[in-house]
Design a protein around this motif. Sequence first.
Motif, PDB file in Angstrom:
ATOM      1  N   LEU A   1       0.856  -1.176   0.000  1.00  0.00           N
ATOM      2  CA  LEU A   1       0.000   0.000   0.000  1.00  0.00           C
ATOM      3  C   LEU A   1       0.893   1.227   0.000  1.00  0.00           C
ATOM      4  CD1 LEU A   1      -2.753  -0.848   2.694  1.00  0.00           C
ATOM      5  CD2 LEU A   1      -2.995  -0.929   0.208  1.00  0.00           C
ATOM      6  N   ASP A   2       0.473   2.243  -0.728  1.00  0.00           N
ATOM      7  CA  ASP A   2       1.225   3.483  -0.671  1.00  0.00           C
ATOM      8  C   ASP A   2       0.862   4.224   0.609  1.00  0.00           C
ATOM      9  OD1 ASP A   2      -1.394   3.774  -1.955  1.00  0.00           O
ATOM     10  OD2 ASP A   2      -0.898   5.909  -1.977  1.00  0.00           O
ATOM     11  N   VAL A   3       1.819   4.963   1.141  1.00  0.00           N
ATOM     12  CA  VAL A   3       1.582   5.726   2.362  1.00  0.00           C
ATOM     13  C   VAL A   3       0.725   6.937   1.992  1.00  0.00           C
ATOM     14  CG1 VAL A   3       2.642   6.998   4.256  1.00  0.00           C
ATOM     15  CG2 VAL A   3       3.781   4.960   3.325  1.00  0.00           C
ATOM     16  N   ARG A   4      -0.497   6.921   2.466  1.00  0.00           N
ATOM     17  CA  ARG A   4      -1.437   7.987   2.109  1.00  0.00           C
ATOM     18  C   ARG A   4      -2.193   8.432   3.353  1.00  0.00           C
ATOM     19  NH1 ARG A   4      -6.565   7.316  -0.034  1.00  0.00           N
ATOM     20  NH2 ARG A   4      -6.050   5.225  -0.783  1.00  0.00           N
ATOM     21  N   PRO A   5      -1.922   9.659   3.843  1.00  0.00           N
ATOM     22  CA  PRO A   5      -2.663  10.163   5.006  1.00  0.00           C
ATOM     23  C   PRO A   5      -4.155  10.282   4.684  1.00  0.00           C
ATOM     24  CG  PRO A   5      -0.703  11.483   4.593  1.00  0.00           C
ATOM     25  CD  PRO A   5      -0.874  10.594   3.402  1.00  0.00           C
ATOM     26  N   GLY A   6      -4.971  10.040   5.659  1.00  0.00           N
ATOM     27  CA  GLY A   6      -6.402  10.172   5.466  1.00  0.00           C
ATOM     28  C   GLY A   6      -7.082   8.931   4.933  1.00  0.00           C
ATOM     29  N   ARG A   7      -6.340   7.842   4.755  1.00  0.00           N
ATOM     30  CA  ARG A   7      -6.960   6.608   4.252  1.00  0.00           C
ATOM     31  C   ARG A   7      -7.869   6.020   5.327  1.00  0.00           C
ATOM     32  NH1 ARG A   7      -2.624   3.784   2.854  1.00  0.00           N
ATOM     33  NH2 ARG A   7      -2.883   3.739   0.581  1.00  0.00           N
ATOM     34  N   THR A   8      -9.032   5.515   4.916  1.00  0.00           N
ATOM     35  CA  THR A   8      -9.950   4.875   5.848  1.00  0.00           C
ATOM     36  C   THR A   8      -9.689   3.370   5.872  1.00  0.00           C
ATOM     37  OG1 THR A   8     -11.683   4.494   4.202  1.00  0.00           O
ATOM     38  CG2 THR A   8     -11.686   6.628   5.324  1.00  0.00           C
ATOM     39  N   ALA A   9     -10.272   2.705   6.852  1.00  0.00           N
ATOM     40  CA  ALA A   9     -10.100   1.258   6.966  1.00  0.00           C
ATOM     41  C   ALA A   9     -10.707   0.538   5.763  1.00  0.00           C
ATOM     42  CB  ALA A   9     -10.741   0.765   8.263  1.00  0.00           C
ATOM     43  N   ASP A  10     -11.851   0.998   5.296  1.00  0.00           N
ATOM     44  CA  ASP A  10     -12.481   0.371   4.127  1.00  0.00           C
ATOM     45  C   ASP A  10     -11.628   0.540   2.876  1.00  0.00           C
ATOM     46  OD1 ASP A  10     -14.722  -0.577   5.494  1.00  0.00           O
ATOM     47  OD2 ASP A  10     -15.781   1.320   5.266  1.00  0.00           O
ATOM     48  N   GLU A  11     -11.067   1.715   2.697  1.00  0.00           N
ATOM     49  CA  GLU A  11     -10.205   1.950   1.537  1.00  0.00           C
ATOM     50  C   GLU A  11      -8.968   1.075   1.591  1.00  0.00           C
ATOM     51  OE1 GLU A  11     -11.368   6.669   0.833  1.00  0.00           O
ATOM     52  OE2 GLU A  11      -9.565   6.116   1.959  1.00  0.00           O
ATOM     53  N   ALA A  12      -8.360   0.966   2.780  1.00  0.00           N
ATOM     54  CA  ALA A  12      -7.170   0.127   2.919  1.00  0.00           C
ATOM     55  C   ALA A  12      -7.501  -1.331   2.630  1.00  0.00           C
ATOM     56  CB  ALA A  12      -6.600   0.271   4.328  1.00  0.00           C
ATOM     57  N   ALA A  13      -8.655  -1.814   3.108  1.00  0.00           N
ATOM     58  CA  ALA A  13      -9.040  -3.205   2.867  1.00  0.00           C
ATOM     59  C   ALA A  13      -9.277  -3.458   1.380  1.00  0.00           C
ATOM     60  CB  ALA A  13     -10.299  -3.538   3.669  1.00  0.00           C
ATOM     61  N   ALA A  14      -9.918  -2.518   0.698  1.00  0.00           N
ATOM     62  CA  ALA A  14     -10.187  -2.691  -0.728  1.00  0.00           C
ATOM     63  C   ALA A  14      -8.889  -2.709  -1.532  1.00  0.00           C
ATOM     64  CB  ALA A  14     -11.108  -1.576  -1.226  1.00  0.00           C
ATOM     65  N   GLU A  15      -7.964  -1.817  -1.209  1.00  0.00           N
ATOM     66  CA  GLU A  15      -6.698  -1.760  -1.944  1.00  0.00           C
ATOM     67  C   GLU A  15      -5.840  -2.983  -1.654  1.00  0.00           C
ATOM     68  OE1 GLU A  15      -4.827   1.959  -1.053  1.00  0.00           O
ATOM     69  OE2 GLU A  15      -6.673   3.089  -1.412  1.00  0.00           O
ATOM     70  N   ALA A  16      -5.757  -3.384  -0.380  1.00  0.00           N
ATOM     71  CA  ALA A  16      -4.934  -4.536  -0.019  1.00  0.00           C
ATOM     72  C   ALA A  16      -5.530  -5.820  -0.557  1.00  0.00           C
ATOM     73  CB  ALA A  16      -4.791  -4.617   1.505  1.00  0.00           C
ATOM     74  N   GLY A  17      -6.858  -5.886  -0.674  1.00  0.00           N
ATOM     75  CA  GLY A  17      -7.490  -7.102  -1.195  1.00  0.00           C
ATOM     76  C   GLY A  17      -7.118  -7.390  -2.629  1.00  0.00           C
ATOM     77  N   ARG A  18      -6.768  -6.365  -3.391  1.00  0.00           N
ATOM     78  CA  ARG A  18      -6.343  -6.602  -4.788  1.00  0.00           C
ATOM     79  C   ARG A  18      -4.955  -7.218  -4.841  1.00  0.00           C
ATOM     80  NH1 ARG A  18      -9.387  -1.736  -5.481  1.00  0.00           N
ATOM     81  NH2 ARG A  18      -7.577  -0.398  -5.112  1.00  0.00           N
ATOM     82  N   ALA A  19      -4.083  -6.854  -3.896  1.00  0.00           N
ATOM     83  CA  ALA A  19      -2.742  -7.440  -3.873  1.00  0.00           C
ATOM     84  C   ALA A  19      -2.722  -8.772  -3.144  1.00  0.00           C
ATOM     85  CB  ALA A  19      -1.762  -6.466  -3.216  1.00  0.00           C
ATOM     86  N   LEU A  20      -3.656  -8.967  -2.220  1.00  0.00           N
ATOM     87  CA  LEU A  20      -3.722 -10.207  -1.436  1.00  0.00           C
ATOM     88  C   LEU A  20      -5.148 -10.768  -1.531  1.00  0.00           C
ATOM     89  CD1 LEU A  20      -1.838  -8.790   1.678  1.00  0.00           C
ATOM     90  CD2 LEU A  20      -0.875 -10.371   0.001  1.00  0.00           C
ATOM     91  N   PRO A  21      -5.544 -11.262  -2.711  1.00  0.00           N
ATOM     92  CA  PRO A  21      -6.929 -11.680  -2.919  1.00  0.00           C
ATOM     93  C   PRO A  21      -7.370 -12.808  -1.991  1.00  0.00           C
ATOM     94  CG  PRO A  21      -5.526 -12.400  -4.728  1.00  0.00           C
ATOM     95  CD  PRO A  21      -4.710 -11.468  -3.915  1.00  0.00           C
TER      96      PRO A  21
END
Length: 243
Positions: free
Chosen positions: A167-187
Amino acid sequence: MSTTGGVLTAASAMSGAARLTTSVSSGSGDEPPVTVPRDPAREAARRELAKRMYHENDPSLFQRALNAFWEWLGKLLAKAASATPGGSLGLLVVVLCVIAVLAALWWRLGTPRRGPVAAAPLFDERPRTAAEHRAAAEAHAAQGHWNQAVQERMRAIVRALEERTLLDVRPGRTADEAAAEAGRALPAHADGLHAAARHFDDITYGGRTADRQTYQRVARLDSDLERTRPTLVNSAVPDGKTG
């Protein structure tokens, strides 16, 4: 004694005052009758009846208010019973049905909870490493503070993915956004990531309470992600001769 006793006492006093007035008025046959004007007599009787001795057994202000309430409630129930088919029995059936419906709704929906608000950033403090978030989570878990433990463990998961550049370091990311982005790299762990994000939101913004099992599921996900290699998307190789 009741209020009736106080009234009887006052009546007796008035009767005595009347007899006294009568006797004074009649006097003896040799003396002219003594008459008292009506207004002074009324005032004298009022002063006599205002004495404390005649009101010792009067009900208190609270008792009078309570009696008035029960009287009002009785009239209300009598009016409702007269308007309900079956009278008092019909009213009782209606009340029991309402109670049963409310109990069923309470059992089905559970305790009312505050509705979720708009998602806020996952990290709200100074940047910390994944190891620091894990240590904070374990400290909270050791004290049985499951809400804080789940929150810190979810932050540890996201920070660890950032440290691995998944995941890129991005301030203001929510838990849902992090889960959606990480799920693409770790399906393989997409469902677990979404579930952990949902737990985080429910606890942080939905007023729900975590328990040991919730924390253990999030902690197990954190450990599994540490051992999982990301899925890389291979570029398509164009057809042609290779040298």
